[in-house]
Scaffold this motif. Structure first.
Motif, PDB file in Angstrom:
ATOM      1  N   LEU A 199      -8.270  13.655  -2.715  1.00 42.88           N
ATOM      2  CA  LEU A 199      -8.320  14.812  -2.256  1.00 42.88           C
ATOM      3  C   LEU A 199      -8.770  14.666  -0.765  1.00 42.88           C
ATOM      4  N   HIS A 200      -8.117  15.889  -0.107  1.00 41.93           N
ATOM      5  CA  HIS A 200      -8.282  16.008   1.159  1.00 41.93           C
ATOM      6  C   HIS A 200      -8.497  17.566   1.451  1.00 41.93           C
ATOM      7  N   GLU A 201      -9.445  17.964   2.012  1.00 43.31           N
ATOM      8  CA  GLU A 201      -9.555  19.392   2.401  1.00 43.31           C
ATOM      9  C   GLU A 201      -9.556  19.469   4.137  1.00 43.31           C
ATOM     10  N   TRP A 235       0.898  16.520  -5.131  1.00 46.52           N
ATOM     11  CA  TRP A 235       1.780  15.342  -5.033  1.00 46.52           C
ATOM     12  C   TRP A 235       1.334  14.373  -6.106  1.00 46.52           C
ATOM     13  N   ALA A 236       2.305  13.910  -6.843  1.00 42.99           N
ATOM     14  CA  ALA A 236       2.280  12.786  -7.638  1.00 42.99           C
ATOM     15  C   ALA A 236       3.079  11.609  -7.229  1.00 42.99           C
ATOM     16  N   LEU A 237       2.588  10.391  -7.296  1.00 41.67           N
ATOM     17  CA  LEU A 237       3.683   9.339  -7.187  1.00 41.67           C
ATOM     18  C   LEU A 237       4.904   9.388  -8.100  1.00 41.67           C
ATOM     19  N   GLY A 238       4.431   9.671  -9.546  1.00 43.66           N
ATOM     20  CA  GLY A 238       5.362   9.616 -10.464  1.00 43.66           C
ATOM     21  C   GLY A 238       6.062   8.329 -10.942  1.00 43.66           C
ATOM     22  N   ALA A 239       4.944   7.220 -10.605  1.00 43.15           N
ATOM     23  CA  ALA A 239       5.307   5.849 -11.210  1.00 43.15           C
ATOM     24  C   ALA A 239       4.403   5.506 -12.316  1.00 43.15           C
ATOM     25  N   CYS A 240       5.044   5.102 -13.425  1.00 47.59           N
ATOM     26  CA  CYS A 240       4.377   4.618 -14.710  1.00 47.59           C
ATOM     27  C   CYS A 240       3.706   3.183 -14.599  1.00 47.59           C
ATOM     28  N   THR A 241       2.579   3.128 -14.762  1.00 43.81           N
ATOM     29  CA  THR A 241       1.944   1.531 -14.368  1.00 43.81           C
ATOM     30  C   THR A 241       2.617   0.773 -15.673  1.00 43.81           C
ATOM     31  N   ASP A 296     -12.277  25.195   0.436  1.00 42.66           N
ATOM     32  CA  ASP A 296     -11.588  25.932  -0.294  1.00 42.66           C
ATOM     33  C   ASP A 296     -10.714  25.248  -1.392  1.00 42.66           C
ATOM     34  N   PRO A 297     -10.366  25.401  -2.536  1.00 38.71           N
ATOM     35  CA  PRO A 297      -9.613  24.910  -3.519  1.00 38.71           C
ATOM     36  C   PRO A 297      -8.268  25.043  -2.911  1.00 38.71           C
ATOM     37  N   ALA A 298      -7.773  26.241  -2.456  1.00 40.86           N
ATOM     38  CA  ALA A 298      -6.531  26.798  -1.976  1.00 40.86           C
ATOM     39  C   ALA A 298      -6.048  25.587  -0.647  1.00 40.86           C
ATOM     40  N   GLN A 299      -6.998  25.184  -0.122  1.00 41.76           N
ATOM     41  CA  GLN A 299      -6.822  24.345   1.240  1.00 41.76           C
ATOM     42  C   GLN A 299      -6.712  22.766   0.724  1.00 41.76           C
ATOM     43  N   VAL A 300      -7.326  22.377  -0.387  1.00 41.59           N
ATOM     44  CA  VAL A 300      -7.102  20.980  -0.934  1.00 41.59           C
ATOM     45  C   VAL A 300      -5.925  20.466  -1.068  1.00 41.59           C
ATOM     46  N   ARG A 301      -5.662  19.353  -0.637  1.00 45.30           N
ATOM     47  CA  ARG A 301      -4.368  18.513  -0.892  1.00 45.30           C
ATOM     48  C   ARG A 301      -5.062  17.526  -1.978  1.00 45.30           C
ATOM     49  N   VAL A 302      -3.889  17.444  -3.096  1.00 46.34           N
ATOM     50  CA  VAL A 302      -4.266  16.503  -4.246  1.00 46.34           C
ATOM     51  C   VAL A 302      -3.006  15.555  -4.386  1.00 46.34           C
ATOM     52  N   ALA A 303      -3.514  14.270  -4.162  1.00 45.99           N
ATOM     53  CA  ALA A 303      -2.653  13.251  -4.464  1.00 45.99           C
ATOM     54  C   ALA A 303      -2.825  12.474  -5.480  1.00 45.99           C
ATOM     55  N   VAL A 304      -2.013  12.280  -6.681  1.00 46.67           N
ATOM     56  CA  VAL A 304      -2.111  11.619  -7.721  1.00 46.67           C
ATOM     57  C   VAL A 304      -1.345  10.007  -7.961  1.00 46.67           C
ATOM     58  N   GLY A 305      -2.144   9.122  -7.831  1.00 44.63           N
ATOM     59  CA  GLY A 305      -1.366   7.863  -7.812  1.00 44.63           C
ATOM     60  C   GLY A 305      -0.747   7.040  -8.986  1.00 44.63           C
ATOM     61  N   MET A 332       0.871  -1.324  -0.042  1.00 50.13           N
ATOM     62  CA  MET A 332      -0.155   0.088   0.012  1.00 50.13           C
ATOM     63  C   MET A 332       0.930   1.350  -0.151  1.00 50.13           C
ATOM     64  N   LEU A 333       0.851   2.092  -1.007  1.00 47.82           N
ATOM     65  CA  LEU A 333       1.344   3.307  -1.133  1.00 47.82           C
ATOM     66  C   LEU A 333       0.583   4.559  -0.616  1.00 47.82           C
ATOM     67  N   ARG A 334       1.307   5.449  -0.049  1.00 45.68           N
ATOM     68  CA  ARG A 334       0.567   6.527   0.409  1.00 45.68           C
ATOM     69  C   ARG A 334       1.436   7.989   0.054  1.00 45.68           C
ATOM     70  N   SER A 335       0.617   8.939   0.471  1.00 46.73           N
ATOM     71  CA  SER A 335       1.056  10.367   0.076  1.00 46.73           C
ATOM     72  C   SER A 335       1.310  11.122   1.186  1.00 46.73           C
ATOM     73  N   PRO A 336       2.587  11.726   1.357  1.00 48.63           N
ATOM     74  CA  PRO A 336       2.825  12.499   2.618  1.00 48.63           C
ATOM     75  C   PRO A 336       2.137  13.576   2.768  1.00 48.63           C
ATOM     76  N   LEU A 337       1.317  13.887   1.945  1.00 44.67           N
ATOM     77  CA  LEU A 337       0.177  15.391   1.804  1.00 44.67           C
ATOM     78  C   LEU A 337      -1.048  15.013   2.636  1.00 44.67           C
ATOM     79  N   LEU A 338      -1.290  13.728   2.706  1.00 43.96           N
ATOM     80  CA  LEU A 338      -2.906  13.538   3.096  1.00 43.96           C
ATOM     81  C   LEU A 338      -2.774  12.764   4.429  1.00 43.96           C
ATOM     82  N   ALA A 339      -3.256  13.593   5.325  1.00 42.48           N
ATOM     83  CA  ALA A 339      -3.238  13.476   6.867  1.00 42.48           C
ATOM     84  C   ALA A 339      -4.591  12.682   7.149  1.00 42.48           C
TER      85      ALA A 339
END
Length: 240
Positions: A103-105, A207-213, A140-149, A1-8
């Motif tokens: 997404l997490h706000e 944040w983006a994981l940056g891994a190509c499937t 608020d979009p400015a408060q949204v954390r976006v994590a792309v897998g 399981m992979l996780r993003s450091p942005l999402l609490a």
């Protein structure tokens, strides 16, 4: 399981390992729409859900579009995105080359899960989700954390001129000519990032994981294997 450091909040992007499915679905196939034995898929799902305390789930009948639903209870909806502010409700999307977006706000307490293929990106699924989160929950979009897998990268995503034309019309020129005449390489994650920033997401909150499937054997890839499994991206607000 992979996780993003942005999402609490509890969340994760699954890989293809840790389950019971045999080849070519080895091993953590979560897709009941595949030719895998449903018993294997259900056991794999049980293992993933156990990591989150076996919560109620909201899922999707994905159609490669840009419909996003705000939901407050378990169930299944037709579309490609879910939002909630209900603690303990797990949102999930299924992927095998398309991009999962979480997404997490944290101010308003909103989370979201999106399935973004090229059609969904052209139609603006991420900006639509941000607009709905703001209209429905005051997020608020400015408060949204976006994590792309994980998803198919610009290195490998070959498309035709009809897809390039759609991205041109959408103001998303994130492609380059391929060595094969009349074909192009499309950087879908770059388009997602551009849409996020244009919609008001702060660069530090993306944040983006940056891994190509397609090239990374940790992941299922429909383009690489055709007969293959599916991964999940999941997120929830911690139960109160």
């Amino acid at each position: 399981m992979l996780r993003s450091p942005l999402l609490a909040v509890p969340h994760g992007f699954t890989t293809r390992t840790g389950g019971v499915s045999p080849p070519p679905f080895d091993t953590l196939n979560l897709g009941l729409s595949t030719a895998d034995d449903p018993k294997n898929v259900l056991e794999n799902r049980r293992r993933v859900l156990a990591l989150f305390g076996d919560p109620p789930q909201a899922g999707l009948r994905q159609v490669h579009g840009a419909t996003v639903h705000a939901v407050e209870a378990a169930g299944e909806w037709e579309g490609d995105g879910l939002l909630t502010h209900t603690p303990g409700l797990l949102l999930r999307v299924s992927v095998a080359d398309c991009y999962p977006i979480l997404l997490h706000e944290p101010v308003r307490g909103v989370v979201g899960a999106l399935h973004a293929g090229w059609r969904g990106v052209v139609q603006g699924i991420l900006p639509r989700a941000l607009a709905l989160a703001q209209a429905r929950y005051g997020a608020d979009p400015a408060q949204v954390r976006v994590a792309v897998g994980p998803g198919i990268g610009g290195c490998c995503y070959q498309v035709g001129p009809e897809v390039v034309e759609a991205f041109e019309q959408a103001g998303l020129p994130f492609y380059r000519p391929d060595s094969e005449p009349g074909r192009f390489r499309l950087d879908l994650e770059a388009a997602i990032r551009a849409q996020a920033l244009q919609a008001g997401v702060r660069a530090a909150h993306y944040w983006a994981l940056g891994a190509c499937t397609y090239t990374d054997s940790r992941f299922f890839s429909y383009r690489r294997e055709r007969n293959t499994g599916r991964m999940w991206a999941v997120i929830m607000l911690a139960p109160t």
